[in-house]
Design a protein around this motif. Structure first.
Motif, short mmCIF file in Angstrom:
data_model
loop_
_atom_site.label_atom_id
_atom_site.label_comp_id
_atom_site.label_asym_id
_atom_site.label_seq_id
_atom_site.Cartn_x
_atom_site.Cartn_y
_atom_site.Cartn_z
N TYR A 67 0.84 -1.20 0.00
CA TYR A 67 0.00 0.00 0.00
C TYR A 67 0.88 1.25 0.00
O TYR A 67 0.66 2.18 -0.79
CB TYR A 67 -0.93 -0.02 1.22
CG TYR A 67 -1.47 1.34 1.57
CD1 TYR A 67 -2.47 1.93 0.80
CD2 TYR A 67 -0.97 2.04 2.66
CE1 TYR A 67 -2.95 3.18 1.11
CE2 TYR A 67 -1.45 3.29 2.98
CZ TYR A 67 -2.44 3.86 2.20
OH TYR A 67 -2.91 5.10 2.50
N LEU A 68 1.89 1.28 0.88
CA LEU A 68 2.78 2.45 0.95
C LEU A 68 3.58 2.62 -0.34
O LEU A 68 3.81 3.74 -0.79
CB LEU A 68 3.71 2.33 2.15
CG LEU A 68 3.04 2.51 3.51
CD1 LEU A 68 4.00 2.12 4.63
CD2 LEU A 68 2.56 3.93 3.69
N ARG A 69 4.00 1.51 -0.94
CA ARG A 69 4.74 1.58 -2.21
C ARG A 69 3.88 2.21 -3.29
O ARG A 69 4.31 3.14 -3.99
CB ARG A 69 5.15 0.17 -2.63
CG ARG A 69 5.86 0.13 -4.00
CD ARG A 69 5.83 -1.24 -4.61
NE ARG A 69 4.48 -1.59 -5.06
CZ ARG A 69 4.11 -2.82 -5.38
NH1 ARG A 69 4.96 -3.82 -5.29
NH2 ARG A 69 2.88 -3.06 -5.78
N GLY A 143 8.65 -5.48 -5.94
CA GLY A 143 7.44 -6.29 -6.07
C GLY A 143 7.23 -7.10 -4.81
O GLY A 143 8.07 -7.09 -3.90
N GLU A 144 6.14 -7.83 -4.74
CA GLU A 144 5.81 -8.57 -3.53
C GLU A 144 6.82 -9.65 -3.18
O GLU A 144 6.95 -10.03 -2.03
CB GLU A 144 4.41 -9.19 -3.66
CG GLU A 144 3.33 -8.13 -3.59
CD GLU A 144 1.94 -8.72 -3.47
OE1 GLU A 144 1.80 -9.89 -3.03
OE2 GLU A 144 1.00 -8.01 -3.81
N ARG A 145 7.58 -10.13 -4.16
CA ARG A 145 8.60 -11.16 -3.90
C ARG A 145 9.99 -10.57 -3.70
O ARG A 145 10.96 -11.31 -3.59
CB ARG A 145 8.61 -12.17 -5.04
CG ARG A 145 7.32 -12.95 -5.11
CD ARG A 145 7.39 -14.04 -6.12
NE ARG A 145 6.10 -14.73 -6.18
CZ ARG A 145 5.60 -15.26 -7.25
NH1 ARG A 145 6.27 -15.20 -8.39
NH2 ARG A 145 4.45 -15.86 -7.23
N GLY A 146 10.10 -9.26 -3.70
CA GLY A 146 11.38 -8.62 -3.42
C GLY A 146 12.19 -8.23 -4.63
O GLY A 146 13.23 -7.61 -4.50
N LEU A 149 10.47 -3.79 -9.00
CA LEU A 149 9.11 -3.63 -9.52
C LEU A 149 9.16 -3.27 -11.00
O LEU A 149 9.84 -2.33 -11.40
CB LEU A 149 8.37 -2.55 -8.73
CG LEU A 149 6.92 -2.30 -9.13
CD1 LEU A 149 6.07 -3.54 -8.86
CD2 LEU A 149 6.36 -1.12 -8.36
N GLN A 150 8.41 -4.01 -11.80
CA GLN A 150 8.32 -3.76 -13.23
C GLN A 150 7.14 -2.84 -13.51
O GLN A 150 6.13 -2.91 -12.83
CB GLN A 150 8.13 -5.07 -13.99
CG GLN A 150 9.25 -6.07 -13.79
CD GLN A 150 10.57 -5.56 -14.33
OE1 GLN A 150 10.64 -5.06 -15.44
NE2 GLN A 150 11.61 -5.67 -13.52
N VAL A 153 3.78 -4.58 -13.95
CA VAL A 153 3.14 -5.03 -12.71
C VAL A 153 2.41 -3.87 -12.06
O VAL A 153 1.27 -3.99 -11.61
CB VAL A 153 4.18 -5.65 -11.75
CG1 VAL A 153 3.56 -5.96 -10.40
CG2 VAL A 153 4.80 -6.88 -12.37
N PHE A 154 3.06 -2.71 -12.01
CA PHE A 154 2.41 -1.53 -11.44
C PHE A 154 1.22 -1.11 -12.30
O PHE A 154 0.19 -0.69 -11.77
CB PHE A 154 3.42 -0.38 -11.31
CG PHE A 154 2.86 0.81 -10.60
CD1 PHE A 154 2.48 0.74 -9.27
CD2 PHE A 154 2.70 2.01 -11.27
CE1 PHE A 154 1.94 1.84 -8.62
CE2 PHE A 154 2.17 3.12 -10.62
CZ PHE A 154 1.79 3.04 -9.29
N GLY A 155 1.34 -1.27 -13.60
CA GLY A 155 0.22 -0.96 -14.50
C GLY A 155 -0.99 -1.82 -14.21
O GLY A 155 -2.14 -1.34 -14.23
#
Length: 181
Positions: A67-69, A143-146, A149-150, A153-155
């Motif tokens: 959420y913060l990310r 990303g959630e697995r560390g 972040l691509q 994925v954010f899109g």
């Protein structure tokens, strides 16, 4: 214009095939230029829509740090007008200067972007909640697995969010950049 351009492309492809099979030669066809397409800019969101996206706690992520990310990324893009790729490339070294963010953008050009305190604070909160260790020269958004972040994925996160909140289908990270402008 786009329909005419597509039709011209199909005709040129047909004549390329006919040239390869030695049936027809029509070099004059390749001199025809397709019609210019009108460039359209993404539509900017109203400030109320932007703030509802940034403040939507129940939609931005199930885990606190996710959420913060997401909130940090949305705030950063809207507050500074960064491209999504520029925002995702931020490292801890970028955070040293509290007045300006020095970004390497398109064409490998460096530019100084003024910090807005709200963006800086939410990034600090995100880094405190982040469950992964990262080096100073690695991108901070994970990303959630560390892994890093691509943007795709954010899109996808933004697509989920805009459907739940009821934002226009044109809403994207780039729309936030245009809303900033």
């Amino acid at each position: 214009a786009s329909s005419n351009a597509r039709a011209l492309s199909a005709i040129k492809s047909l004549y390329r095939y006919l040239e390869k099979t030695d049936q027809v030669n029509c070099h004059g066809l390749y001199l025809i230029k397709p019609p210019k397409k009108k460039a359209t800019l993404p539509k900017a969101l109203a400030p109320e829509q932007t703030f509802s996206a940034i403040d939507s706690e129940n939609v931005l992520g199930s885990l606190e740090w996710v959420y913060l990310r997401n909130k940090a990324l949305l705030t950063l893009i809207y507050a500074s007008g960064l491209r999504i790729s520029e925002a995702l490339s931020i490292t801890k070294k970028h955070l040293i200067n509290k007045e300006f963010l020095y970004i390497l953008g398109k064409g490998q050009k460096q530019r100084a972007v003024p910090w807005i305190e709200a963006a800086y604070k939410i990034i600090e909160l995100y880094l405190q909640a982040l469950p992964y260790e990262i080096n100073d020269d690695e991108p901070i958004f994970r990303g959630e697995r560390g892994k890093i972040l691509q943007r795709s994925v954010f899109g996808l996160e933004l697509i989920k969010m805009r459907r739940i909140i009821g934002l226009p289908e044109s809403f994207s990270a780039h729309t936030l950049r245009h809303s900033f402008a």
